[in-house]
Design a protein around this motif. Sequence first.
Motif, PDB file in Angstrom:
ATOM      1  N   HIS A 101      95.796 -48.375  73.955  1.00  0.00           N
ATOM      2  CA  HIS A 101      97.234 -48.400  73.707  1.00  0.00           C
ATOM      3  C   HIS A 101      97.666 -47.113  73.019  1.00  0.00           C
ATOM      4  O   HIS A 101      97.021 -46.626  72.102  1.00  0.00           O
ATOM      5  CB  HIS A 101      97.607 -49.590  72.825  1.00  0.00           C
ATOM      6  CG  HIS A 101      99.066 -49.628  72.490  1.00  0.00           C
ATOM      7  ND1 HIS A 101     100.022 -50.005  73.400  1.00  0.00           N
ATOM      8  CD2 HIS A 101      99.739 -49.295  71.354  1.00  0.00           C
ATOM      9  CE1 HIS A 101     101.216 -49.917  72.840  1.00  0.00           C
ATOM     10  NE2 HIS A 101     101.070 -49.490  71.600  1.00  0.00           N
ATOM     11  N   PRO A 155     101.310 -44.962  71.458  1.00  0.00           N
ATOM     12  CA  PRO A 155     102.687 -45.229  71.030  1.00  0.00           C
ATOM     13  C   PRO A 155     103.738 -44.809  72.050  1.00  0.00           C
ATOM     14  O   PRO A 155     104.809 -45.404  72.131  1.00  0.00           O
ATOM     15  CB  PRO A 155     102.815 -44.399  69.750  1.00  0.00           C
ATOM     16  CG  PRO A 155     101.417 -44.176  69.275  1.00  0.00           C
ATOM     17  CD  PRO A 155     100.592 -44.103  70.519  1.00  0.00           C
ATOM     18  N   TYR A 156     103.441 -43.742  72.821  1.00  0.00           N
ATOM     19  CA  TYR A 156     104.403 -43.300  73.833  1.00  0.00           C
ATOM     20  C   TYR A 156     103.650 -42.793  75.049  1.00  0.00           C
ATOM     21  O   TYR A 156     102.699 -42.019  74.932  1.00  0.00           O
ATOM     22  CB  TYR A 156     105.313 -42.198  73.304  1.00  0.00           C
ATOM     23  CG  TYR A 156     106.297 -41.732  74.367  1.00  0.00           C
ATOM     24  CD1 TYR A 156     107.403 -42.509  74.691  1.00  0.00           C
ATOM     25  CD2 TYR A 156     106.088 -40.546  75.075  1.00  0.00           C
ATOM     26  CE1 TYR A 156     108.278 -42.122  75.694  1.00  0.00           C
ATOM     27  CE2 TYR A 156     106.961 -40.152  76.081  1.00  0.00           C
ATOM     28  CZ  TYR A 156     108.049 -40.943  76.384  1.00  0.00           C
ATOM     29  OH  TYR A 156     108.913 -40.565  77.384  1.00  0.00           O
ATOM     30  N   SER A 167     113.177 -56.480  70.141  1.00  0.00           N
ATOM     31  CA  SER A 167     112.524 -55.169  70.079  1.00  0.00           C
ATOM     32  C   SER A 167     113.004 -54.344  68.888  1.00  0.00           C
ATOM     33  O   SER A 167     112.273 -53.465  68.414  1.00  0.00           O
ATOM     34  CB  SER A 167     112.778 -54.392  71.377  1.00  0.00           C
ATOM     35  OG  SER A 167     114.103 -53.885  71.448  1.00  0.00           O
ATOM     36  N   ARG A 206     108.798 -53.610  68.810  1.00  0.00           N
ATOM     37  CA  ARG A 206     108.200 -52.431  69.427  1.00  0.00           C
ATOM     38  C   ARG A 206     109.073 -51.189  69.387  1.00  0.00           C
ATOM     39  O   ARG A 206     108.557 -50.064  69.441  1.00  0.00           O
ATOM     40  CB  ARG A 206     107.844 -52.734  70.883  1.00  0.00           C
ATOM     41  CG  ARG A 206     106.886 -53.883  71.087  1.00  0.00           C
ATOM     42  CD  ARG A 206     106.646 -54.096  72.563  1.00  0.00           C
ATOM     43  NE  ARG A 206     106.028 -52.922  73.139  1.00  0.00           N
ATOM     44  CZ  ARG A 206     104.766 -52.878  73.568  1.00  0.00           C
ATOM     45  NH1 ARG A 206     104.013 -53.953  73.496  1.00  0.00           N
ATOM     46  NH2 ARG A 206     104.259 -51.786  74.084  1.00  0.00           N
ATOM     47  N   PRO A 255     111.016 -49.431  67.164  1.00  0.00           N
ATOM     48  CA  PRO A 255     110.833 -48.352  66.185  1.00  0.00           C
ATOM     49  C   PRO A 255     109.577 -47.518  66.449  1.00  0.00           C
ATOM     50  O   PRO A 255     109.618 -46.284  66.349  1.00  0.00           O
ATOM     51  CB  PRO A 255     110.750 -49.098  64.845  1.00  0.00           C
ATOM     52  CG  PRO A 255     111.461 -50.390  65.080  1.00  0.00           C
ATOM     53  CD  PRO A 255     111.171 -50.740  66.506  1.00  0.00           C
ATOM     54  N   GLN A 256     108.469 -48.177  66.787  1.00  0.00           N
ATOM     55  CA  GLN A 256     107.225 -47.450  67.070  1.00  0.00           C
ATOM     56  C   GLN A 256     107.377 -46.595  68.323  1.00  0.00           C
ATOM     57  O   GLN A 256     106.895 -45.456  68.377  1.00  0.00           O
ATOM     58  CB  GLN A 256     106.071 -48.438  67.229  1.00  0.00           C
ATOM     59  CG  GLN A 256     104.706 -47.784  67.420  1.00  0.00           C
ATOM     60  CD  GLN A 256     104.079 -47.312  66.117  1.00  0.00           C
ATOM     61  OE1 GLN A 256     104.760 -47.208  65.108  1.00  0.00           O
ATOM     62  NE2 GLN A 256     102.784 -47.031  66.161  1.00  0.00           N
ATOM     63  N   TYR A 257     108.050 -47.147  69.331  1.00  0.00           N
ATOM     64  CA  TYR A 257     108.301 -46.371  70.549  1.00  0.00           C
ATOM     65  C   TYR A 257     109.098 -45.112  70.221  1.00  0.00           C
ATOM     66  O   TYR A 257     108.776 -44.014  70.689  1.00  0.00           O
ATOM     67  CB  TYR A 257     109.057 -47.220  71.580  1.00  0.00           C
ATOM     68  CG  TYR A 257     109.759 -46.376  72.617  1.00  0.00           C
ATOM     69  CD1 TYR A 257     109.068 -45.884  73.725  1.00  0.00           C
ATOM     70  CD2 TYR A 257     111.105 -46.038  72.467  1.00  0.00           C
ATOM     71  CE1 TYR A 257     109.710 -45.068  74.658  1.00  0.00           C
ATOM     72  CE2 TYR A 257     111.743 -45.230  73.395  1.00  0.00           C
ATOM     73  CZ  TYR A 257     111.050 -44.746  74.482  1.00  0.00           C
ATOM     74  OH  TYR A 257     111.674 -43.931  75.390  1.00  0.00           O
ATOM     75  N   ARG A 306     109.380 -43.494  67.410  1.00  0.00           N
ATOM     76  CA  ARG A 306     108.555 -42.538  66.664  1.00  0.00           C
ATOM     77  C   ARG A 306     107.608 -41.802  67.613  1.00  0.00           C
ATOM     78  O   ARG A 306     107.397 -40.589  67.484  1.00  0.00           O
ATOM     79  CB  ARG A 306     107.774 -43.261  65.571  1.00  0.00           C
ATOM     80  CG  ARG A 306     108.637 -43.842  64.464  1.00  0.00           C
ATOM     81  CD  ARG A 306     107.800 -44.616  63.461  1.00  0.00           C
ATOM     82  NE  ARG A 306     106.911 -43.726  62.718  1.00  0.00           N
ATOM     83  CZ  ARG A 306     105.821 -44.123  62.068  1.00  0.00           C
ATOM     84  NH1 ARG A 306     105.465 -45.409  62.081  1.00  0.00           N
ATOM     85  NH2 ARG A 306     105.093 -43.253  61.399  1.00  0.00           N
ATOM     86  N   GLY A 307     107.051 -42.530  68.579  1.00  0.00           N
ATOM     87  CA  GLY A 307     106.201 -41.888  69.579  1.00  0.00           C
ATOM     88  C   GLY A 307     106.988 -40.920  70.453  1.00  0.00           C
ATOM     89  O   GLY A 307     106.488 -39.850  70.828  1.00  0.00           O
ATOM     90  N   LEU A 343     102.548 -40.632  63.197  1.00  0.00           N
ATOM     91  CA  LEU A 343     103.807 -40.431  63.903  1.00  0.00           C
ATOM     92  C   LEU A 343     104.906 -40.002  62.944  1.00  0.00           C
ATOM     93  O   LEU A 343     104.897 -40.367  61.773  1.00  0.00           O
ATOM     94  CB  LEU A 343     104.224 -41.722  64.611  1.00  0.00           C
ATOM     95  CG  LEU A 343     103.264 -42.237  65.681  1.00  0.00           C
ATOM     96  CD1 LEU A 343     103.773 -43.551  66.237  1.00  0.00           C
ATOM     97  CD2 LEU A 343     103.074 -41.219  66.792  1.00  0.00           C
TER      98      LEU A 343
END
Length: 207
Positions: free
Chosen positions: A24, A26-27, A176, A180, A182-184, A186-187, A204
């Motif tokens: 996995h 992040p982006y 979301s 998911r 916020p992490q997306y 940041r990626g 990140l």
Amino acid sequence: MCRQFNESQPEGENTRMNGQNPVHVPYWSPLATARSIVADWGSSGDLSVDTDAKWAEKNWLNVPGPFYTGETDTGMNGPVHAPRMILCGEDGMEFVYRHPRSPDDVRTLLEAAWGEPMGGYAWDGDERWTPDSVRSWWADRSRLRTWIADEISRCSESRFPHDQATLPALREFSQSLDGRLPQYLRGYIFWLTEGREPAPSELLPPL
């Protein structure tokens, strides 16, 4: 092809292969896959046409990423064909609420973009979003929460089948914001800054 939104079906993952094992990340940038698909099709359609105008008309609900919409028709083509990535906004025009996480997602989004009569989709978001503009979009998320909550309320009370069919995507979008997304983002900021996908263990940038 019309697709059914299946809430029990797991969402696609941003993955990179490490030998035989998916990892996995992040982006994941979908653009190389998108370019390969349109090369096979022999045309990029309207994705590269009048992008300055599309960006100027960009729906504020578009989640930052490579794909976005300007002015589209209001026939709900996108939510029918790509219900896990596209919704219709307050004016009935389409926007991208989740970017592709797999090659199948990319093909699905491209098919929806091809079917949009006004050619309102574009794929040059990486050239237009900046880390600061991504953070500004996220800082305005209270407005987004309000819009989603109002739409869920409206569609829940509606007698129209297309409104009822939109509810799973609206709920996914809402969830979301605390899951998911916020992490997306940041990626995605990492991608914009470094020009590459972040490794799973990399630090990140903040939102």
